[in-house]
Design an enzyme around this catalytic site. Structure first.
Site, PDB file in Angstrom:
ATOM      1  N   GLU A 121       0.844  -1.194   0.000  1.00  0.00           N
ATOM      2  CA  GLU A 121       0.000   0.000   0.000  1.00  0.00           C
ATOM      3  C   GLU A 121       0.881   1.247   0.000  1.00  0.00           C
ATOM      4  O   GLU A 121       1.874   1.316   0.722  1.00  0.00           O
ATOM      5  CB  GLU A 121      -0.879  -0.041   1.248  1.00  0.00           C
ATOM      6  CG  GLU A 121      -1.704   1.186   1.523  1.00  0.00           C
ATOM      7  CD  GLU A 121      -2.534   1.030   2.798  1.00  0.00           C
ATOM      8  OE1 GLU A 121      -3.237   1.979   3.153  1.00  0.00           O
ATOM      9  OE2 GLU A 121      -2.458  -0.045   3.444  1.00  0.00           O
ATOM     10  N   GLU A 141      -3.223  10.901   3.394  1.00  0.00           N
ATOM     11  CA  GLU A 141      -4.208  10.670   4.448  1.00  0.00           C
ATOM     12  C   GLU A 141      -4.320  11.990   5.187  1.00  0.00           C
ATOM     13  O   GLU A 141      -3.336  12.475   5.762  1.00  0.00           O
ATOM     14  CB  GLU A 141      -3.755   9.539   5.362  1.00  0.00           C
ATOM     15  CG  GLU A 141      -3.735   8.215   4.647  1.00  0.00           C
ATOM     16  CD  GLU A 141      -3.809   7.060   5.614  1.00  0.00           C
ATOM     17  OE1 GLU A 141      -4.903   6.510   5.791  1.00  0.00           O
ATOM     18  OE2 GLU A 141      -2.760   6.727   6.181  1.00  0.00           O
TER      19      GLU A 141
END
Length: 514
Positions: free
Chosen positions: A229, A234
């Site tokens: 990932e 974020e």
């Protein structure tokens, strides 16, 4: 990252199955993005699909739910294989049920949507190449750029574009029990090896399923689904981080029970993937005035910004550095410099990650699960773009925007200015249901091709372009304005700044007139 994504609820409960039904029409939101070369960018007509975990799942023979609230119907789902055979995914009403809308090159995700049959919380979407396959990106040697408006998401929420090593067809060819595939958003995986995914490898995750105590829509099964990932972004209006997560295996693979590791297991480090990652969060690295709401921050989160993430190759062709730039108000802004003693830098490198783990006293699972070389392998291979909005039933997103652990005083525990009591999912659903995030103007191409040093958009080429070699866009000849690029590896433009500005080295790949 500590990801537990919220799901839909109530009469038509969100669940993931492997057959396909058509009681509801499936019409995917269109989304235009740009593929760039050194000569410019050209539009690509794409679309987005919602993850299968959110969809109405019912018997193939009728409309009886296979999964309601946070429980399986065990009279239908006697075991995982039987459940996959008897249950189907149905079409999605993207705006009415899930709060997902698009316009041109912009995608907007709403937080709470009160639909005709259900109350939906958050969403997870994927960029599609065509009706049956995800759009794949090979990031190494390239850069990924997008505009984002985070002004509408505060403490406890996370608007998160990220890349994962999912199968291009959602696992349809690999797993005979999966008849739905990417067309219906199947095949998700990430470095948390999530066990809340309701169908994995073509079978239902119903065996050993334990409904959540706090989330009325979710639970945890015996199976998890793992893969590398790359968290590009974020973020909310308070904090942001970008984080690579390697795994010992490069493609999607399943796991069982606590051997999955990650958020969903008692042994966080017992799996094949690095659940923690190596993150760059400016606040955590000691700069508390770089990113936040208001003009006193370098990056003002009350306004839209452009985010540029670059994946540099070294002389050996392997990943050498991940760099970050921002463009706001027409200015290119270099990433924050770390102020943590013993952990300098403004980008992610192998050395930065090793020093950060040591200085912060964190477990170095990053190195154990493949480290920089493992991440280089993942970024060399095709990955799927995920765009989501979620809240966190595990740790209230405090790992992103507050002090975490909440009682810690050690260096690295402060990650943002949010209160340690913030981010509770029930509070967010009650108090800020109208929160939303928008992603737009997505661009992908060789390093230097998706933005210009003056903050403007590259001109389109005369004909369609495809992803090529890593060649920067050359700025015009002459001296460079304030905030423009004036140097760096592979840069061949002017190196003289207009008076009274001077050329300052930001990193090996980028120097700026300041």
């Amino acid at each position: 990252m500590y990801r537990i994504v919220a799901t839909a609820s109530a009469l038509i409960a969100a669940a993931r199955a492997q057959q396909v039904c058509s009681l509801n029409t499936e019409t995917k939101p269109a989304l235009t993005w740009s593929k760039c070369t050194s000569s410019g960018c050209s539009d690509v007509k794409g679309s987005v699909v919602i993850d299968a975990n959110w969809r109405w799942t019912h018997q193939t023979s009728g409309s009886t739910n296979c999964y309601t609230g946070n429980k399986w119907d065990t009279s239908i789902c006697t075991d995982g294989k039987t459940c996959a055979e008897k249950c189907c995914l149905d079409g999605a009403d993207y705006s009415g049920t899930y709060g997902i809308t698009s316009s041109g090159n912009q995608l907007s995700l709403g937080f709470v949507t009160n639909g005709p049959y259900s109350k939906n919380i958050g969403s997870r979407t994927y960029l599609m190449e065509n009706e049956n396959t995800y759009q794949m990106f090979q990031l190494l040697g390239n850069e990924f750029t997008f505009d984002v408006d985070v002004s509408g998401i505060g403490c406890g929420l996370n608007g998160a574009p990220h890349f994962v090593s999912m199968d291009e067809d959602g696992g349809k060819a690999k797993y005979s029990g999966n008849k739905a595939g990417a067309k219906y958003g199947t095949g998700y995986c990430d470095a948390q090896c999530p066990r809340d995914v309701k169908f994995i490898n073509g079978v239902a995750n119903s065996e050993g399923w334990k409904p959540s105590d706090s989330d009325v829509n979710a639970g945890v099964g015996n199976l998890g689904t793992c893969c590398p990932e790359m968290d590009i972004w974020e973020a909310n209006s308070i904090s942001t981080a970008f984080t690579p997560h390697p795994c010992t295996k490069l493609t999607q693979h399943s796991c069982t029970g606590d051997s999955c590791g990650g958020t969903y297991s008692s042994d966080r480090y017992g799996g094949t993937c690095d659940a923690d990652g190596c993150d760059f969060n400016a606040y955590r690295q000691g700069n508390k005035t770089f990113y936040g709401p208001g003009s006193n921050f370098n990056i003002d989160t009350t306004k839209k910004m452009t985010v540029v993430t670059q994946f540099h190759k070294g002389s050996n062709g392997r990943l050498s550095e991940i760099t970050r730039l921002y463009v706001q108000n027409g200015k290119v802004i270099a990433n924050s410099e770390s102020k943590i003693a013993g952990n300098p830098g403004s980008s992610l490198t192998s050395d930065f990650c090793s020093k950060q783990k040591s200085v912060f006293g964190d477990i170095d699972d990053f190195s154990k699960k493949g480290g920089w070389n493992g991440m280089s392998d993942a970024l060399s291979a095709p990955m799927v773009l995920v765009m989501s909005l979620w809240h966190d039933h595990h740790s209230n997103m405090l790992w992103l925007d507050s002090t975490y652990p909440t009682d810690s005083t050690k260096v690295g525990s402060q990650r943002g200015s949010c209160a340690t009591t913030s981010g509770k999912p029930s509070d967010l659903e009650r108090d800020v249901p109208n929160s939303k995030v928008s992603f737009s103007n997505i661009k992908f191409g060789p390093i230097g091709s998706t933005y210009k040093s003056d903050g403007t958009t590259p001109n389109p080429p005369a004909s369609s372009s495809t992803t090529g070699s890593s060649t920067p866009t050359n700025p015009p000849a002459g001296s460079v304005d304030q905030w423009g690029q004036c140097g760096g590896q592979n840069y061949s433009g002017p190196t003289t700044c207009k008076s009274p500005f001077t050329c300052k080295k930001i990193n090996d790949f980028y120097s700026q007139c300041q």
